[in-house]
Design an enzyme around this catalytic site. Sequence first.
Site: not given
Ligand SMILES: NC(=O)c1ccc[n+]([C@@H]2O[C@H](COP(=O)([O-])OP(=O)(O)OC[C@H]3O[C@@H](n4cnc5c(N)ncnc54)[C@H](OP(=O)(O)O)[C@@H]3O)[C@@H](O)[C@H]2O)c1
Length: 366
Positions: A46, A78, A163, A177, A286, A288
Amino acid sequence: MDLARRLAERGRYTVAPNPLVGAVVARDGSVVSEGWHSRAGGDHAEIVALNEAGGAARGATLYVTLEPCNHYGRTPPCVETILRSGLSRVVVGQLDPNPKMRGRSVEILREAGVEVEVASDPIFERQNEQYLHHMRTGRPFVHLKLATTLDGRIAASSGDSRWVTGEAARLRAHELRAEAGAVLVGANTVRTDDPMLTPRDLSVSPPRITRVVLDPNLMTSPESNLARSAHEAPVVVFAAEAGGRERELEERGVEVVLAPRSEEGLDLSCVLEELGGRGIKGLLVEGGGETATRFVRKGLADKMTLFYAPKLLGSEGVPMIGALRVTKMAESLQFSVSEVEKVGQDVALTLYPDAAREEERVHRAC
Ligand SMILES: NC(=O)c1ccc[n+]([C@@H]2O[C@H](COP(=O)([O-])OP(=O)(O)OC[C@H]3O[C@@H](n4cnc5c(N)ncnc54)[C@H](OP(=O)(O)O)[C@@H]3O)[C@@H](O)[C@H]2O)c1
């Protein structure tokens, strides 16, 4: 009002953590001047419009998408400028739920003899969903974003995810982001992908965003891209207990925050409260898959954007969502589709959880 709303959109990828605001000064059906809020600390919409209008604002109408402020922040109130300008009418898109503010600017203007109308159109609520959610709950608005194959896999069995989607969808992720102002991932994603998590390749200069990692055992490497860039953009790692890496990470500029554990790992409500208390209004989660699952299971995702790539990885790939403990269709988590868009070779689905879960989310305490 529609022009003001479109002007506000110009700040979408630059204005976080502030709200999107657009303003138009008009008289006799013609536009006198326009303004939008482009960056935190910059002039409010404004003020931009009134400065441009100068003396032509006297007796004119101001259309503004969010209730004007009446407090000193980084810029003066404002409302004072509006009163000095001699405007005779102000049309507001959405009241500001900031507890210090609500209704006050509208009242001040009315008491001073300015005619005020409040449109309260849901379109303005949606435009500022992040800001409004934070003002009402004290927590960031959680936007869960995943890139997935048709069969719901976010990475191949090796963990390789570069990817899943094409370039256009990845660029869109960078915009998300910038829009959120903060990004969160789980510890495995940092281990496997070593991401930067910054918004890049945009046509505008994005705000400095905060990168957040959930890492209960504090396994994030001080040599990771995140840690090595912590002096350029903040990195906050939530851990359950301080580990051997704490000092090294902190020397890199990473902030390690201890969070309580709940029955399902780190207590996400406390994580969100902590981030909200730091003024983080939007949080792009994001992944995993495990991290996404925990947010969804707790009803903590306020919005989801799924980028579907026309690919299949089979059941050995990393699942987008893990176990939700659902045994009947009636127990399934339900969402409504807000947008479907073809982005390059992929399809983006924007979804919101149904109203019942929303209620649950807002009332859960840390
Ligand atoms: N396509 C996509 O959009 C995308 C995006 C991101 C990642 N990725 C892929 O996904 C894969 C990784 O995914 P993921 O499912 O294996 O793992 P992730 O979600 O990246 O990480 C999981 C880990 O995060 C920690 N964590 C997350 N939330 C938590 C909570 N509330 N409390 C405690 N710990 C928590 C834990 O760590 P600890 O194990 O140390 O306990 C858990 O094992 C990779 O291959 C990556 O390349 C793909």
